[in-house]
Design a protein around this motif. Structure first.
Motif, short mmCIF file in Angstrom:
data_model
loop_
_atom_site.label_atom_id
_atom_site.label_comp_id
_atom_site.label_asym_id
_atom_site.label_seq_id
_atom_site.Cartn_x
_atom_site.Cartn_y
_atom_site.Cartn_z
N VAL A 27 0.83 -1.20 0.00
CA VAL A 27 0.00 0.00 0.00
C VAL A 27 0.87 1.25 0.00
O VAL A 27 0.60 2.23 -0.72
N TYR A 28 1.93 1.26 0.80
CA TYR A 28 2.80 2.43 0.89
C TYR A 28 3.50 2.71 -0.44
O TYR A 28 3.69 3.87 -0.83
N GLU A 29 3.89 1.66 -1.17
CA GLU A 29 4.63 1.84 -2.42
C GLU A 29 3.72 1.93 -3.64
O GLU A 29 4.23 1.93 -4.77
N ASP A 30 2.43 1.96 -3.46
CA ASP A 30 1.51 2.01 -4.61
C ASP A 30 1.71 3.32 -5.38
O ASP A 30 1.84 4.41 -4.78
N ALA A 31 1.71 3.23 -6.71
CA ALA A 31 1.95 4.40 -7.56
C ALA A 31 0.81 5.40 -7.51
O ALA A 31 1.00 6.60 -7.82
N ARG A 32 -0.38 4.97 -7.10
CA ARG A 32 -1.51 5.89 -7.08
C ARG A 32 -1.36 6.95 -5.98
O ARG A 32 -1.90 8.06 -6.10
N LEU A 33 -0.66 6.64 -4.92
CA LEU A 33 -0.39 7.66 -3.91
C LEU A 33 0.50 8.77 -4.47
O LEU A 33 0.28 9.96 -4.21
N LYS A 34 1.49 8.37 -5.26
CA LYS A 34 2.37 9.37 -5.87
C LYS A 34 1.62 10.24 -6.86
O LYS A 34 1.78 11.47 -6.88
N ARG A 35 0.75 9.63 -7.67
CA ARG A 35 -0.02 10.41 -8.65
C ARG A 35 -0.98 11.36 -7.94
O ARG A 35 -1.22 12.48 -8.40
N LEU A 36 -1.56 10.92 -6.81
CA LEU A 36 -2.47 11.79 -6.08
C LEU A 36 -1.72 12.98 -5.49
O LEU A 36 -2.22 14.13 -5.52
N ALA A 37 -0.52 12.77 -4.97
CA ALA A 37 0.27 13.88 -4.44
C ALA A 37 0.63 14.87 -5.54
O ALA A 37 0.57 16.10 -5.34
N GLU A 38 0.96 14.37 -6.73
CA GLU A 38 1.27 15.26 -7.84
C GLU A 38 0.04 16.04 -8.28
O GLU A 38 0.13 17.24 -8.61
N ALA A 39 -1.13 15.40 -8.29
CA ALA A 39 -2.35 16.10 -8.69
C ALA A 39 -2.71 17.19 -7.67
O ALA A 39 -3.14 18.29 -8.05
N LEU A 40 -2.55 16.90 -6.38
CA LEU A 40 -2.83 17.91 -5.36
C LEU A 40 -1.84 19.08 -5.45
O LEU A 40 -2.22 20.25 -5.26
N SER A 41 -0.58 18.77 -5.74
CA SER A 41 0.41 19.85 -5.90
C SER A 41 0.08 20.75 -7.07
O SER A 41 0.20 21.98 -7.01
N ALA A 42 -0.36 20.17 -8.17
CA ALA A 42 -0.70 20.96 -9.35
C ALA A 42 -1.95 21.81 -9.13
O ALA A 42 -2.04 22.94 -9.61
N SER A 43 -2.94 21.28 -8.40
CA SER A 43 -4.18 22.03 -8.19
C SER A 43 -4.02 23.14 -7.16
O SER A 43 -4.66 24.19 -7.26
N GLU A 44 -3.17 22.95 -6.14
CA GLU A 44 -3.01 23.94 -5.08
C GLU A 44 -1.84 24.88 -5.34
O GLU A 44 -1.67 25.88 -4.63
N GLY A 45 -0.99 24.57 -6.28
CA GLY A 45 0.13 25.44 -6.61
C GLY A 45 1.27 25.39 -5.62
O GLY A 45 2.11 26.30 -5.60
N LYS A 46 1.31 24.36 -4.78
CA LYS A 46 2.41 24.18 -3.84
C LYS A 46 2.70 22.69 -3.71
O LYS A 46 1.86 21.84 -4.05
N LEU A 47 3.85 22.40 -3.21
CA LEU A 47 4.28 21.01 -3.11
C LEU A 47 3.54 20.30 -1.98
O LEU A 47 3.50 20.78 -0.85
N VAL A 48 2.93 19.17 -2.33
CA VAL A 48 2.23 18.33 -1.35
C VAL A 48 2.97 17.00 -1.28
O VAL A 48 3.08 16.29 -2.29
#
Length: 704
Positions: free
Chosen positions: A218-239
């Motif tokens: 679960v920790y290494e799942d790629a969907r967590l990384k994609r979700l963090a990138e999507a949140l960073s792009a939508s909020e304009g800051k690094l998540v």
């Protein structure tokens, strides 16, 4: 209850000796009239009279508060007295406190006692799980909060228990909301996690998926990384994504939730929650009221009488009583189970088994038989087919219930039995194939099966012995007694319904039925007084000619196909007999194996005969010179036979000559005179006659 053949006669006798208003139990009538009729018939007649009277309101027994048994006093109401009517149903479904108090008085008493004794709301907390220091603090907090809620002042109680008044006041407020758990040090402490809701939702989804991934997966799942990138792009800051420790704490916190535990269990249908403090098995009132049936596969190799391996698996079915875990019937089959095997299982469950215990040399009796009220089964075709429904429900009046799919726990009693037979019977016999090749390892199942020579009849005997002398005598942990003892005690105390119909009708009813429609020409089944069935010829003089062009049903038992029963429009019209098996009983499996074996032997014999005949034909067409040489060889062989006097002793020659003279009169053909020449009579030459020696010719090439 359905009426039976002798019911009217028994009912008239019972009513004549059972005055209105007098008490009488089933045991009393069985003792009085059991010698004139059978005990089962008298018992069934009494219960039917009581049931009919209860349906008309003329049975003076409170069925809601009395459990019926063989010793329960029964009273019939006089027909001239008005019947006893049940309480009327409410006119509306509105909540009524008085109606609720009337229907559930025990719940009201419990609530009142709880209000008087339980001051703190919520469930009770078990303090023995805490350490000694925490347990002392818990009891101090609990007693202090209880006294405050009982009416004492906060300052007075705080001084007595050495607590700050503000602390005690906050504790009392938390106890009112949370209950006793608020008195546990840090027991009700809760802090919102620092993990963002988006990550919480995705972690919950990953953790409850069907693959049941591990914590690291679960920790290494790629969907967590994609979700963090999507949140960073939508909020304009690094998540940043969640750390391993955050994932670990979050998953550990939700692991106890019901939906998460159900998803992580891996079961398609997890067992339902317990809705009653009583055991379902122990709450069943009478034996054979609810039965479970299921089929099972035995991992065994079975051989025929000549040593041929017939099958690698044996199929079986068992009908078991849920209340007592006693087995009412068990059947085996070398082929996949079908409707006939289910019908055979029902027949065995309905009739006594004294003959089986004697035939299979069991050490203990098998008294378990009766007519079930409900049969619980799975979605197997043999249980849900049209014929099974017709026989079980329509003819035998037995209710059937279907278990939910992929839920073996719903049939726990019969599944536990199959576990017992697998571990303690089939895997301990010679020729077992085990469950998997890994379990079998280096064990040669075929060699051991051929060495042991366990035929189907022997396996059936061993299986029945294991049930009667093994399983029925073994201790049952849930019921705290052996199944045979539970069954005998329940039957003596409560009784059970029996099948009171004709045994011959039961045999024909439960046989396998095959529908064959004959054309007007009799092309398929009936021709020249014979019936073709299963590739064999059956005959019934005088009957088959009348059935030409009619639609008939054929009933037969796969354990003996030498006789079949013919039904026309639902009525038995006669039997047909196989001419090949009149001298013995042959099952359909043995007949199939014999046919395959005979086919192979016939093919081999035909090939050998063809080779010999081809050799003879080649020798016959060899030519004149070859035949002449063969003639000379045979003539030389006959001349050698004349040299016996040089080979054998004198007494042997005398014996051979005597035997030859005895055979000559019967072997010589009788010659008839042609009428042209007189018959030849041998004469001796007169003495003094000159002997004329013939000249010897030289051998020439053309003489050959």
């Amino acid at each position: 209850r359905e009426p039976f053949r002798t019911y009217d006669e028994i009912a008239a006798t019972l009513l004549a000796s059972w005055p209105w208003g007098e008490m009488g139990s089933v045991n009393d009538f069985v003792q009085r009239f059991g010698s004139h009729w059978s005990e089962h018939e008298v018992e069934a007649a009494v219960w039917k009279l009581a049931g009919d009277a209860a349906s008309m309101g003329r049975l003076v027994v409170d069925l809601s508060g009395v459990e019926l048994s063989l010793s329960t006093p029964l009273v019939l109401l006089d027909p001239n007295v008005p019947p006893i009517l049940p309480d009327p149903l409410p006119s509306s479904l509105e909540e009524d406190v008085r109606l609720d108090l009337h229907l559930h008085p025990h719940n009201t008493e419990d609530d009142v006692s709880f209000e008087l004794q339980g001051i703190i709301p919520g469930p009770t907390f078990d303090a023995f799980e805490l350490k000694e220091e925490e347990r002392a603090r818990f009891y101090r907090n609990l007693h202090a909060a209880t006294e405050v809620l009982s009416g004492k002042k906060v300052r007075q109680v705080a001084k007595a228990y050495e607590m700050a008044p503000a602390t005690l006041s906050r504790l009392v407020q938390r106890v009112k909301v949370l209950g006793q758990i608020a008195c546990v040090p840090h027991g009700a402490y809760h802090r919102e996690p620092a993990l963002r809701p988006e990550f919480q939702e995705l972690l919950r989804k990953l953790y409850t998926s069907r693959q049941r991934p591990s914590l690291m997966a679960v920790y290494e799942d790629a969907r967590l990384k994609r979700l963090a990138e999507a949140l960073s792009a939508s909020e304009g800051k690094l998540v940043q994504g969640p750390t391993y420790r955050q994932v670990q704490y979050f998953l550990k916190g939700i692991a106890h939730e019901a939906k998460v535990a159900e998803a992580r269990s891996g079961l398609k249908h997890p067992p339902p929650e317990r809705i009653s403090p009583q055991s379902y098995v122990l709450s069943i009132p009478s034996p054979a009221l609810i039965c479970q049936v299921d089929e099972h596969t035995l991992d065994l190799l079975v051989v025929s009488s000549d040593g041929t391996v017939i099958t690698r698996r044996v199929h079986g079915a068992v009908l078991v009583c849920v209340k007592t875990a006693a087995i009412l019937g068990a059947v085996l089959s070398l082929d996949s189970l079908n409707e006939e095997d289910y019908m055979r299982l029902l027949k065995q469950s309905l009739e006594p088994k004294d003959r089986l215990t004697v035939l299979y040399e069991c050490e203990h009796p098998w008294p378990c038989f009766g007519k079930p009220a409900v049969i619980f089964h799975d979605r197997g075709k043999i249980f849900t087919s049209e014929r099974a429904t017709q026989v079980v429900v329509d003819r035998l009046k037995i209710t059937t219930e279907q278990a939910p799919p992929f839920a073996p726990s719903a049939k726990g009693t019969v599944e536990a039995l199959f576990t017992w037979t697998t571990r303690k019977f089939e895997h301990r016999l010679a020729g077992t194939t085990k469950a998997t090749p890994k379990d079998r390892a280096a064990y040669d199942s075929v060699r051991e099966a051929l060495k042991a020579g366990i035929t189907f009849d022997v396996l059936e005997k061993l299986f029945i012995q294991s049930i009667v002398d093994g399983y029925m005598q073994e201790w049952n942990d849930l019921r705290r007694q052996t199944p045979i003892a539970l069954w005998e005690h329940a039957v003596r105390a409560i009784g059970l319904p029996r099948y009171l119909g004709s045994q011959d009708d039961l045999k024909l009813l439960l046989m396998k039925a095959v529908n064959r429609k004959n054309s007007a020409t009799g092309r398929y089944a009936i021709r020249q007084g014979e019936l073709s069935f299963l590739g064999r010829s059956y005959t019934s003089p005088g009957l088959l000619d009348r059935l030409r062009g009619r639609e008939i049903d054929i009933y037969y038992d796969r354990r003996d196909i030498s006789v079949i029963y013919l039904f026309l429009e639902g009525e038995l019209v006669g039997e047909a007999y196989c001419k090949e098996f009149l001298h013995r009983r042959v099952s359909i499996w043995e007949a199939t194996v014999e046919r395959h074996t005979d086919t192979a032997l016939k093919k081999e014999a035909t090939a050998r005969s063809l080779s010999n005949r081809q050799k003879i034909q080649e020798e016959a067409n060899a030519g004149k010179r070859v035949h002449l040489l063969e003639t000379k060889r045979l003539e030389k062989q006959r001349q050698l036979d004349l040299q016996r006097h040089e080979i054998h002793p004198s007494h042997v020659q005398v014996t051979l000559q005597a035997l030859k003279e005895q055979q000559i009169p019967s072997s010589l053909p009788i010659s008839k005179s042609s009428g042209l020449l007189p018959p030849a009579v041998p004469e001796d030459d007169p003495p003094g006659t000159a002997v004329v020696h013939l000249r010897v010719r030289k051998l020439r090439r053309e003489d050959d």
